[in-house]
Scaffold this motif. Structure first.
Motif, PDB file in Angstrom:
ATOM      1  N   HIS A 114      37.382 -29.697  41.606  1.00 18.30           N
ATOM      2  CA  HIS A 114      37.783 -29.774  43.006  1.00 18.30           C
ATOM      3  C   HIS A 114      37.860 -28.402  43.685  1.00 18.30           C
ATOM      4  CE1 HIS A 114      39.876 -33.696  41.649  1.00 18.30           C
ATOM      5  NE2 HIS A 114      38.735 -33.999  42.249  1.00 18.30           N
ATOM      6  N   LEU A 115      37.847 -27.326  42.906  1.00 17.98           N
ATOM      7  CA  LEU A 115      37.967 -25.991  43.492  1.00 17.98           C
ATOM      8  C   LEU A 115      36.722 -25.645  44.302  1.00 17.98           C
ATOM      9  CD1 LEU A 115      39.331 -24.073  40.362  1.00 17.98           C
ATOM     10  CD2 LEU A 115      40.681 -24.997  42.271  1.00 17.98           C
ATOM     11  N   HIS A 116      36.908 -25.049  45.466  1.00 19.21           N
ATOM     12  CA  HIS A 116      35.754 -24.623  46.244  1.00 19.21           C
ATOM     13  C   HIS A 116      36.106 -23.404  47.097  1.00 19.21           C
ATOM     14  CE1 HIS A 116      37.672 -27.404  49.235  1.00 19.21           C
ATOM     15  NE2 HIS A 116      37.311 -26.453  50.068  1.00 19.21           N
ATOM     16  N   TRP A 117      35.069 -22.684  47.484  1.00 20.55           N
ATOM     17  CA  TRP A 117      35.218 -21.488  48.323  1.00 20.55           C
ATOM     18  C   TRP A 117      34.036 -21.419  49.269  1.00 20.55           C
ATOM     19  CZ3 TRP A 117      32.150 -17.236  49.264  1.00 20.55           C
ATOM     20  CH2 TRP A 117      32.754 -16.149  49.927  1.00 20.55           C
TER      21      TRP A 117
ATOM     22  N   ARG B  68      32.485 -18.772  52.545  1.00 17.61           N
ATOM     23  CA  ARG B  68      32.666 -17.513  53.263  1.00 17.61           C
ATOM     24  C   ARG B  68      33.478 -17.738  54.531  1.00 17.61           C
ATOM     25  NH1 ARG B  68      27.840 -13.996  55.924  1.00 17.61           N
ATOM     26  NH2 ARG B  68      28.080 -15.647  57.488  1.00 17.61           N
ATOM     27  N   GLY B  69      34.436 -16.855  54.733  1.00 12.58           N
ATOM     28  CA  GLY B  69      35.325 -16.973  55.868  1.00 12.58           C
ATOM     29  C   GLY B  69      36.582 -17.758  55.566  1.00 12.58           C
ATOM     30  N   GLY B  70      36.613 -18.358  54.369  1.00 18.72           N
ATOM     31  CA  GLY B  70      37.786 -19.134  53.983  1.00 18.72           C
ATOM     32  C   GLY B  70      38.384 -18.629  52.689  1.00 18.72           C
ATOM     33  N   ARG B  71      39.202 -19.453  52.072  1.00 20.88           N
ATOM     34  CA  ARG B  71      39.852 -19.099  50.815  1.00 20.88           C
ATOM     35  C   ARG B  71      39.566 -20.177  49.772  1.00 20.88           C
ATOM     36  NH1 ARG B  71      46.001 -18.338  52.428  1.00 20.88           N
ATOM     37  NH2 ARG B  71      45.512 -20.187  53.687  1.00 20.88           N
ATOM     38  N   VAL B  72      39.780 -19.834  48.515  1.00 22.00           N
ATOM     39  CA  VAL B  72      39.621 -20.829  47.458  1.00 22.00           C
ATOM     40  C   VAL B  72      40.623 -21.949  47.704  1.00 22.00           C
ATOM     41  CG1 VAL B  72      39.769 -21.289  44.984  1.00 22.00           C
ATOM     42  CG2 VAL B  72      38.813 -19.130  45.795  1.00 22.00           C
TER      43      VAL B  72
ATOM     44  N   PHE C 285      34.151 -24.120  32.810  1.00 22.91           N
ATOM     45  CA  PHE C 285      35.462 -23.479  32.668  1.00 22.91           C
ATOM     46  C   PHE C 285      35.346 -22.013  33.098  1.00 22.91           C
ATOM     47  CE2 PHE C 285      39.075 -21.448  30.856  1.00 22.91           C
ATOM     48  CZ  PHE C 285      40.039 -22.415  30.637  1.00 22.91           C
ATOM     49  N   PHE C 286      34.297 -21.364  32.648  1.00 21.95           N
ATOM     50  CA  PHE C 286      34.052 -19.960  32.984  1.00 21.95           C
ATOM     51  C   PHE C 286      33.964 -19.780  34.504  1.00 21.95           C
ATOM     52  CE2 PHE C 286      30.981 -16.455  33.640  1.00 21.95           C
ATOM     53  CZ  PHE C 286      31.608 -15.447  32.940  1.00 21.95           C
ATOM     54  N   TYR C 287      33.216 -20.647  35.164  1.00 23.42           N
ATOM     55  CA  TYR C 287      33.081 -20.535  36.619  1.00 23.42           C
ATOM     56  C   TYR C 287      34.431 -20.787  37.306  1.00 23.42           C
ATOM     57  CZ  TYR C 287      28.146 -21.173  35.366  1.00 23.42           C
ATOM     58  OH  TYR C 287      26.912 -21.054  34.795  1.00 23.42           O
ATOM     59  N   ALA C 288      35.199 -21.718  36.769  1.00 20.61           N
ATOM     60  CA  ALA C 288      36.519 -21.994  37.349  1.00 20.61           C
ATOM     61  C   ALA C 288      37.416 -20.767  37.285  1.00 20.61           C
ATOM     62  CB  ALA C 288      37.175 -23.174  36.631  1.00 20.61           C
ATOM     63  N   THR C 289      37.322 -19.998  36.186  1.00 25.06           N
ATOM     64  CA  THR C 289      38.151 -18.789  36.104  1.00 25.06           C
ATOM     65  C   THR C 289      37.765 -17.783  37.178  1.00 25.06           C
ATOM     66  OG1 THR C 289      36.766 -17.593  34.477  1.00 25.06           O
ATOM     67  CG2 THR C 289      38.479 -19.080  33.609  1.00 25.06           C
ATOM     68  N   HIS C 290      36.470 -17.736  37.534  1.00 22.78           N
ATOM     69  CA  HIS C 290      36.057 -16.817  38.598  1.00 22.78           C
ATOM     70  C   HIS C 290      36.598 -17.273  39.952  1.00 22.78           C
ATOM     71  CE1 HIS C 290      33.606 -13.821  36.619  1.00 22.78           C
ATOM     72  NE2 HIS C 290      33.089 -14.770  35.861  1.00 22.78           N
ATOM     73  N   LEU C 291      36.578 -18.569  40.209  1.00 26.70           N
ATOM     74  CA  LEU C 291      37.164 -19.061  41.452  1.00 26.70           C
ATOM     75  C   LEU C 291      38.666 -18.791  41.488  1.00 26.70           C
ATOM     76  CD1 LEU C 291      35.242 -22.428  41.877  1.00 26.70           C
ATOM     77  CD2 LEU C 291      35.160 -20.464  43.430  1.00 26.70           C
ATOM     78  N   LEU C 292      39.335 -18.981  40.347  1.00 24.95           N
ATOM     79  CA  LEU C 292      40.770 -18.716  40.291  1.00 24.95           C
ATOM     80  C   LEU C 292      41.065 -17.227  40.461  1.00 24.95           C
ATOM     81  CD1 LEU C 292      41.771 -21.135  37.397  1.00 24.95           C
ATOM     82  CD2 LEU C 292      42.337 -21.381  39.821  1.00 24.95           C
ATOM     83  N   GLU C 293      40.175 -16.390  39.948  1.00 25.80           N
ATOM     84  CA  GLU C 293      40.379 -14.949  40.138  1.00 25.80           C
ATOM     85  C   GLU C 293      40.205 -14.564  41.609  1.00 25.80           C
ATOM     86  OE1 GLU C 293      39.352 -10.844  37.772  1.00 25.80           O
ATOM     87  OE2 GLU C 293      37.912 -12.490  37.668  1.00 25.80           O
ATOM     88  N   GLN C 294      39.253 -15.214  42.289  1.00 24.51           N
ATOM     89  CA  GLN C 294      39.122 -14.984  43.730  1.00 24.51           C
ATOM     90  C   GLN C 294      40.386 -15.441  44.456  1.00 24.51           C
ATOM     91  OE1 GLN C 294      37.161 -13.361  45.639  1.00 24.51           O
ATOM     92  NE2 GLN C 294      37.974 -14.084  47.604  1.00 24.51           N
ATOM     93  N   ALA C 295      40.949 -16.579  44.013  1.00 22.74           N
ATOM     94  CA  ALA C 295      42.204 -17.044  44.610  1.00 22.74           C
ATOM     95  C   ALA C 295      43.314 -16.018  44.404  1.00 22.74           C
ATOM     96  CB  ALA C 295      42.604 -18.389  44.007  1.00 22.74           C
TER      97      ALA C 295
END
Length: 319
Positions: A41-44, A46-50, A96-106
């Motif tokens: 469900h995580l998404h990002w 440009r111009g917004g937030r995770v 899982f790896f990609y999710a950690t990158h989205l969480l790091e952006q968050a």
């Protein structure tokens, strides 16, 4: 506080033994609000937030229909909740790896994530032990079948396992006769294409593969010894092992108290150390479990210790 759990689907939970459920139950006792989403469900943009469409749940007090939905589909930035708890079970695959990158952006946007996403990536659960050779038994990491044969010739009785396995999956034992060593090596290393971990067999496994939990850098005083049953060599509960809570040994404390502060400083609020006999065999960071088994058998409230540590970490980050 608003606590967001990022985890596997709610309907896959086993509330009678699930550690994430135990965390939720303790948090609700303290008046915290429980929010939920899955990594997908995580998404990002440009111009917004995770962000993610979140579901708020309430616990029913039953172990059958254990939750009800209060609201769902409210798209919320992760930085707008008080804490994000990443509790997705292994395997540590590409998603899982990609999710950690989205969480790091968050995190860059102000979210507070536990365990820290970069630390999840930096501590692959089998390879993380290499940093602490003083606590591990003879171990080899290689793609080479000839290396594996030399290790077997030196130690006689060995365990081979894939680096991406979980729950005891893909673990083999080869005794002094070397029976099937070639076939097992070929299966695991895929002709030299995949890295394998090889360790000397630890006969203390008959007394259990101990899960030692470390929360906020401090050890839980009881471990769960997962004892192999029948002809199995694996103590993992997923492989049919029997879980027996027991006080930590002096060596367990030594390992946990040495590693705990180091790992906590890297953003690992909760860690599960696997210890056989006196040897560290794995460092579990994705979604360590055994909360309920330890609490039920020892009386020590692991979930309360965890939520204490979470609240303390949030106070520090807010200061």
């Amino acid at each position: 506080m608003n606590l967001l759990f990022v985890a596997d689907p709610l309907d896959t939970f086993k509330p009678y033994k699930d550690s994430t459920f135990a965390m939720m139950r303790e948090a609700v006792k303290r008046g915290h609000r429980i929010l939920f989403c899955e990594p997908r469900h995580l998404h990002w943009q440009r111009g917004g937030r995770v962000s993610a469409p979140l579901r708020e749940i309430a616990l029913t007090g039953s172990l059958d229909d254990w939750y009800t939905t209060v609201s769902e589909g409210v798209v919320t930035a992760l930085a707008d909740v008080d804490a994000v708890l990443m509790r997705k079970d292994p395997p540590f695959d590409s998603e899982f790896f990609y999710a950690t990158h989205l969480l790091e952006q968050a995190e860059r946007e102000g979210a507070r994530v536990f365990n820290k996403p970069s630390a999840l990536r930096d501590h692959p659960e089998k390879l993380a032990i290499l940093e602490f050779p003083q606590f591990i038994g003879p171990t080899l990491v290689t793609r080479s079948e000839s290396d594996i044969r030399r290790f077997h010739a030196e130690h006689g009785d060995i365990i081979l396992k894939p680096l991406d396995g979980m729950g005891g999956m893909g673990i083999f034992r080869v005794g002094p006769d070397g029976l099937n060593l070639g076939s097992i090596s070929e299966t695991l290393n895929r002709g030299g294409a995949q890295t394998v971990m090889v360790q000397r067999y630890l006969p203390e496994i008959v007394k259990g593969d101990k899960r030692v939990l470390v929360i906020g850098g401090k050890p839980v005083p009881h471990s769960l010894a997962r004892i192999p049953q029948g002809s199995e060599i694996r103590g993992n509960l997923a492989a049919g092992g029997k879980g027996v809570a027991q006080p930590l040994s002096a060596r367990d404390f030594e390992i946990a108290e040495s590693l705990g502060p180091i790992l906590a400083a890297r953003g690992l609020l909760l860690v599960g150390l696997d210890v056989i006999g006196d040897s560290l065999t794995e460092i579990n960071v994705t979604s360590p479990t055994c909360f309920q088994e330890i609490t039920q058998q020892s009386g020590f409230d692991v979930a309360a210790m965890f939520v204490d540590a979470l609240e303390a970490a949030l106070r520090v980050s807010a200061a």
